[in-house]
Design an enzyme around this catalytic site. Structure first.
Site, PDB file in Angstrom:
ATOM      1  N   VAL A 256       0.811  -1.231   0.000  1.00 52.92           N
ATOM      2  CA  VAL A 256       0.000   0.000   0.000  1.00 52.92           C
ATOM      3  C   VAL A 256       0.841   1.277   0.000  1.00 52.92           C
ATOM      4  O   VAL A 256       0.299   2.368  -0.183  1.00 52.92           O
ATOM      5  CB  VAL A 256      -0.995   0.044   1.186  1.00 52.92           C
TER       6      VAL A 256
ATOM      7  N   TYR B 139       2.704   5.891  15.522  1.00 53.80           N
ATOM      8  CA  TYR B 139       1.403   5.226  15.334  1.00 53.80           C
ATOM      9  C   TYR B 139       0.267   6.206  15.643  1.00 53.80           C
ATOM     10  O   TYR B 139      -0.701   6.315  14.889  1.00 53.80           O
ATOM     11  CB  TYR B 139       1.334   3.996  16.240  1.00 53.80           C
TER      12      TYR B 139
HETATM   13  P1  NAP Z   1      -2.166  -7.779  11.087  1.00 52.47           P
HETATM   14  O1  NAP Z   1      -2.700  -9.037  11.594  1.00 52.47           O
HETATM   15  O2  NAP Z   1      -0.691  -7.521  11.173  1.00 52.47           O
HETATM   16  O3  NAP Z   1      -2.679  -7.513   9.598  1.00 52.47           O
HETATM   17  C1  NAP Z   1      -2.229  -6.402   8.862  1.00 52.47           C
HETATM   18  C2  NAP Z   1      -1.712  -6.881   7.543  1.00 52.47           C
HETATM   19  O4  NAP Z   1      -1.215  -5.741   6.805  1.00 52.47           O
HETATM   20  C3  NAP Z   1      -0.524  -7.848   7.695  1.00 52.47           C
HETATM   21  O5  NAP Z   1      -0.682  -8.957   6.847  1.00 52.47           O
HETATM   22  C4  NAP Z   1       0.646  -6.983   7.288  1.00 52.47           C
HETATM   23  O6  NAP Z   1       1.761  -7.702   6.812  1.00 52.47           O
HETATM   24  C5  NAP Z   1       0.007  -6.160   6.201  1.00 52.47           C
HETATM   25  N1  NAP Z   1       0.863  -5.054   5.781  1.00 52.47           N
HETATM   26  C6  NAP Z   1       1.870  -4.449   6.449  1.00 52.47           C
HETATM   27  N2  NAP Z   1       2.461  -3.537   5.684  1.00 52.47           N
HETATM   28  C7  NAP Z   1       1.804  -3.548   4.493  1.00 52.47           C
HETATM   29  C8  NAP Z   1       1.951  -2.828   3.291  1.00 52.47           C
HETATM   30  N3  NAP Z   1       2.917  -1.904   3.128  1.00 52.47           N
HETATM   31  N4  NAP Z   1       1.108  -3.092   2.271  1.00 52.47           N
HETATM   32  C9  NAP Z   1       0.145  -4.024   2.398  1.00 52.47           C
HETATM   33  N5  NAP Z   1      -0.036  -4.763   3.507  1.00 52.47           N
HETATM   34  C10 NAP Z   1       0.783  -4.508   4.550  1.00 52.47           C
HETATM   35  O7  NAP Z   1      -2.863  -6.547  11.869  1.00 52.47           O
HETATM   36  P2  NAP Z   1      -4.344  -6.342  12.405  1.00 52.47           P
HETATM   37  O8  NAP Z   1      -4.258  -6.338  13.874  1.00 52.47           O
HETATM   38  O9  NAP Z   1      -5.311  -7.220  11.702  1.00 52.47           O
HETATM   39  O10 NAP Z   1      -4.522  -4.823  11.973  1.00 52.47           O
HETATM   40  C11 NAP Z   1      -5.292  -4.415  10.862  1.00 52.47           C
HETATM   41  C12 NAP Z   1      -5.514  -2.921  10.973  1.00 52.47           C
HETATM   42  O11 NAP Z   1      -6.207  -2.644  12.206  1.00 52.47           O
HETATM   43  C13 NAP Z   1      -4.231  -2.114  11.013  1.00 52.47           C
HETATM   44  O12 NAP Z   1      -4.398  -0.904  10.316  1.00 52.47           O
HETATM   45  C14 NAP Z   1      -4.054  -1.828  12.500  1.00 52.47           C
HETATM   46  O13 NAP Z   1      -3.320  -0.673  12.774  1.00 52.47           O
HETATM   47  C15 NAP Z   1      -5.503  -1.673  12.928  1.00 52.47           C
HETATM   48  N6  NAP Z   1      -5.713  -1.858  14.362  1.00 52.47           N
HETATM   49  C16 NAP Z   1      -5.471  -3.062  14.945  1.00 52.47           C
HETATM   50  C17 NAP Z   1      -5.689  -3.201  16.308  1.00 52.47           C
HETATM   51  C18 NAP Z   1      -5.449  -4.497  17.021  1.00 52.47           C
HETATM   52  O14 NAP Z   1      -5.535  -4.508  18.266  1.00 52.47           O
HETATM   53  N7  NAP Z   1      -5.177  -5.604  16.340  1.00 52.47           N
HETATM   54  C19 NAP Z   1      -6.150  -2.116  17.053  1.00 52.47           C
HETATM   55  C20 NAP Z   1      -6.377  -0.902  16.423  1.00 52.47           C
HETATM   56  C21 NAP Z   1      -6.170  -0.782  15.061  1.00 52.47           C
HETATM   57  P3  NAP Z   1       2.999  -7.945   7.851  1.00 52.47           P
HETATM   58  O15 NAP Z   1       2.507  -8.931   8.859  1.00 52.47           O
HETATM   59  O16 NAP Z   1       4.080  -8.440   6.959  1.00 52.47           O
HETATM   60  O17 NAP Z   1       3.294  -6.585   8.477  1.00 52.47           O
END
Ligand code: NAP
Length: 239
Positions: free
Chosen positions: A55, A146
């Site tokens: 992205v 962040y």
């Molecule tokens: P996740 O399990 O790490 O999923 C996010 C995915 O995005 C991963 O597969 C990651 O790959 C991928 N990614 C990283 N850099 C990227 C790039 N440059 N282009 C495309 N994909 C990329 O995280 P999640 O917890 O599901 O989070 C999803 C969203 O929710 C994020 O925006 C996060 O900030 C937000 N969020 C999560 C939480 C929480 O508690 N989980 C809370 C608040 C907000 P890699 O693993 O290789 O990095």
């Protein structure tokens, strides 16, 4: 079938929240394109189409959206979900780390919205959901980059909502609290426990609980909702 025949793009969908969103949207009748920098943690179910997509890359955004429009003729829904997290406080934050965070969590959302809006304006319809965080609206110590990126996503969403309201494009942000995903599973347990302890519901959320919020905002059920922020956080931001 709350998204019957809508064409939806979900970024960062290899696991966690993005995977749950893609899976739910597929079940609800959408044509789903799920993208990520890496392959999915398990095979995508249903008819979900997978694409490799960083992205932070302007070129890749253009390629992915053009491929979707060529194949399906339109783009109705964009879920800007891809993201990373980092915890350095301001005084320990290196330029390289700052730029990396801004590139993924903020510029990625800018590029995605820009590419989607160009298609959606022609259609005069569309829904964009940007995944921010509780830390896009409130603060804890540390994690400076962040907070910067997620706070920007909150306001970028409102700006885009105002700019394209007369084009039939709705833009909203979703603010998850602590959610059990590969991202948080990789963190130190005491860090996770500390966030859960300050969450009124005293538990972490499940990816599907975020996906249901995205489903509502993506669907025509939310036809009068734009520029808003949906907190899905076990009560965290109500304190
Ligand atoms: P996740 O399990 O790490 O999923 C996010 C995915 O995005 C991963 O597969 C990651 O790959 C991928 N990614 C990283 N850099 C990227 C790039 N440059 N282009 C495309 N994909 C990329 O995280 P999640 O917890 O599901 O989070 C999803 C969203 O929710 C994020 O925006 C996060 O900030 C937000 N969020 C999560 C939480 C929480 O508690 N989980 C809370 C608040 C907000 P890699 O693993 O290789 O990095």
């Amino acid at each position: 079938m709350r998204l019957q025949d809508k064409v939806a793009l979900v970024t960062g969908a290899a696991g966690g929240i993005g995977f749950a969103v893609a899976e739910l949207f597929d079940r609800e009748g959408a044509i789903v394109v799920a993208t990520d920098v890496k392959p999915p943690e398990k095979p995508y179910p249903g008819a979900i189409e997978a694409m490799t997509h960083d992205v932070t890359s302007e070129e890749q955004w253009a390629t992915v959206v053009a491929a979707i429009v060529k194949r399906h003729g339109r783009l109705d829904v964009l879920i800007n979900n891809a993201g990373i997290i980092a915890y350095e406080p301001l005084d320990k934050l290196e330029m390289k780390e700052w730029l990396k965070m801004i590139a993924v969590d903020q510029t990625g959302v800018f590029l995605g919205m820009r590419e989607a809006v160009r298609v959606m304006r022609k259609q005069q319809t569309g829904s964009i959901v940007n995944i921010s965080s509780i830390w896009g609206s409130a603060a804890v110590a540390g994690a400076h980059s962040y907070h910067a990126a997620k706070g920007a996503v909150r306001n970028m969403s409102k700006n885009a909502a105002m700019t394209y309201v007369s084009d039939g494009i709705r833009v909203n942000s979703v603010h998850p609290g602590f959610i059990h995903t590969p991202l948080t599973d990789a963190q130190a347990p005491d860090l996770n426990d500390a966030v859960i302890a300050t969450t009124p519901m005293k538990r972490g959320g499940k990816p599907i609980e975020i996906a249901y919020g995205c489903l509502f905002l993506a669907s025509d059920e939310a036809s009068y909702i734009t520029g808003t922020e949906l907190n899905i956080d076990g009560g965290y931001l109500a304190q």
